[in-house]
Structure formats: structure tokens, C-alpha cells
Design a protein around this motif. Structure first.
Motif, mmCIF file in Angstrom:
data_model
loop_
_atom_site.group_PDB
_atom_site.id
_atom_site.type_symbol
_atom_site.label_atom_id
_atom_site.label_comp_id
_atom_site.label_asym_id
_atom_site.label_seq_id
_atom_site.Cartn_x
_atom_site.Cartn_y
_atom_site.Cartn_z
ATOM 1 N N ASP A 25 0.987 -0.780 -0.103
ATOM 2 C CA ASP A 25 -0.258 -0.621 0.226
ATOM 3 C C ASP A 25 0.750 1.207 -0.054
ATOM 4 O O ASP A 25 0.106 2.618 -0.672
ATOM 5 C CB ASP A 25 -1.253 -0.205 1.195
ATOM 6 N N ASN A 26 2.111 1.232 0.440
ATOM 7 C CA ASN A 26 3.008 2.571 0.926
ATOM 8 C C ASN A 26 3.503 2.629 -0.242
ATOM 9 O O ASN A 26 4.847 3.319 -0.599
ATOM 10 C CB ASN A 26 3.830 2.786 2.332
ATOM 11 N N ILE A 27 3.468 1.921 -1.713
ATOM 12 C CA ILE A 27 4.600 1.882 -3.127
ATOM 13 C C ILE A 27 3.397 1.873 -4.125
ATOM 14 O O ILE A 27 2.483 1.560 -4.031
ATOM 15 C CB ILE A 27 4.945 0.261 -2.585
ATOM 16 N N ARG A 28 3.933 3.282 -4.975
ATOM 17 C CA ARG A 28 3.205 3.786 -5.583
ATOM 18 C C ARG A 28 3.817 3.080 -6.988
ATOM 19 O O ARG A 28 5.372 2.676 -7.426
ATOM 20 C CB ARG A 28 3.089 4.974 -6.408
ATOM 21 N N GLU A 29 3.633 2.504 -8.304
ATOM 22 C CA GLU A 29 4.049 1.677 -9.370
ATOM 23 C C GLU A 29 3.341 1.824 -10.336
ATOM 24 O O GLU A 29 2.722 2.674 -10.464
ATOM 25 C CB GLU A 29 3.096 0.380 -9.379
ATOM 26 N N VAL A 30 4.325 2.589 -11.362
ATOM 27 C CA VAL A 30 3.726 3.038 -12.791
ATOM 28 C C VAL A 30 4.454 2.409 -13.753
ATOM 29 O O VAL A 30 5.664 2.045 -13.722
ATOM 30 C CB VAL A 30 4.379 4.907 -12.808
ATOM 31 N N SER A 31 3.881 1.834 -14.557
ATOM 32 C CA SER A 31 3.965 1.203 -15.701
ATOM 33 C C SER A 31 4.667 2.323 -16.792
ATOM 34 O O SER A 31 4.030 3.493 -17.073
ATOM 35 C CB SER A 31 2.842 0.867 -16.568
ATOM 36 N N LEU A 32 5.635 2.009 -17.383
ATOM 37 C CA LEU A 32 6.784 2.860 -18.349
ATOM 38 C C LEU A 32 6.546 1.485 -19.881
ATOM 39 O O LEU A 32 6.381 0.504 -20.088
ATOM 40 C CB LEU A 32 8.081 1.934 -17.800
ATOM 41 N N GLN A 33 6.069 2.405 -20.926
ATOM 42 C CA GLN A 33 6.184 2.029 -22.316
ATOM 43 C C GLN A 33 7.553 1.901 -22.672
ATOM 44 O O GLN A 33 7.314 3.041 -24.040
ATOM 45 C CB GLN A 33 5.247 2.834 -22.744
ATOM 46 N N GLU A 34 7.853 1.634 -22.706
ATOM 47 C CA GLU A 34 9.711 1.136 -23.618
ATOM 48 C C GLU A 34 9.271 0.196 -24.030
ATOM 49 O O GLU A 34 9.155 -0.686 -23.642
ATOM 50 C CB GLU A 34 10.776 0.647 -22.480
ATOM 51 N N THR A 35 9.847 0.679 -25.674
ATOM 52 C CA THR A 35 8.826 -0.081 -26.127
ATOM 53 C C THR A 35 10.543 -1.440 -26.345
ATOM 54 O O THR A 35 10.333 -2.775 -27.292
ATOM 55 C CB THR A 35 8.810 0.158 -28.069
ATOM 56 N N ASN A 36 11.518 -0.809 -26.508
ATOM 57 C CA ASN A 36 12.403 -1.690 -26.706
ATOM 58 C C ASN A 36 13.089 -2.794 -24.793
ATOM 59 O O ASN A 36 14.312 -3.150 -25.571
ATOM 60 C CB ASN A 36 13.767 -1.275 -26.541
#
Length: 70
Positions: A25-36
Motif C-alpha cells: 500500500d505504501n508503494i506507487r507503481e507506474v507502468s513504463l512504455q519502453e518499446t525496447n
């Protein structure tokens, strides 16, 4: 280990997306869109963190996303 350090307020990390199953709960996760990327990765940082260093890294990543190298 890296996610534990983030939860303790020490830095940020890039990890394989599969680490999401360890949701905290205390960690934010952000998806990255790196194509390589060879593995899907996410950026994780302590939820609610507002440090200058974190803001700098988030801006850097947004810049890299907006202007990927070819």
C-alpha cells in the motif's frame, strides 16, 4: 530487496512488472512504455513521496518517454 528499500523511503527502482504481485500500500507503481525493453518494467517509489530527487527522476523519465532514442 529493492522494493523493501522503497517502502523504507530510500530511493526509487526499476523492476520487472511481475514484482506487482508483491503489492504494498505504501508503494506507487507506474507502468513504463519502453518499446525496447526485454521485460515489462515499472517505476516504483514510496507513495506520497515528494523529495527533490524523486521529482527530478520522474521528470527525467517523462522526458525520456516523450523523446525516446532511436
Amino acid at each position: 530487496m529493492a522494493v523493501g528499500l522503497i517502502a523504507a523511503g530510500i530511493g526509487i527502482t526499476l523492476v520487472p512488472e511481475s514484482v506487482r504481485i508483491l503489492h504494498r500500500d505504501n508503494i506507487r507503481e507506474v507502468s513504463l512504455q519502453e518499446t525496447n525493453a526485454t521485460l515489462p518494467i515499472i517505476l516504483s517509489h514510496r507513495a506520497g513521496a515528494v523529495s527533490v530527487s524523486l521529482q527530478h527522476h520522474l521528470r527525467l523519465i517523462e522526458t525520456l518517454r516523450a523523446h525516446p532514442s532511436t
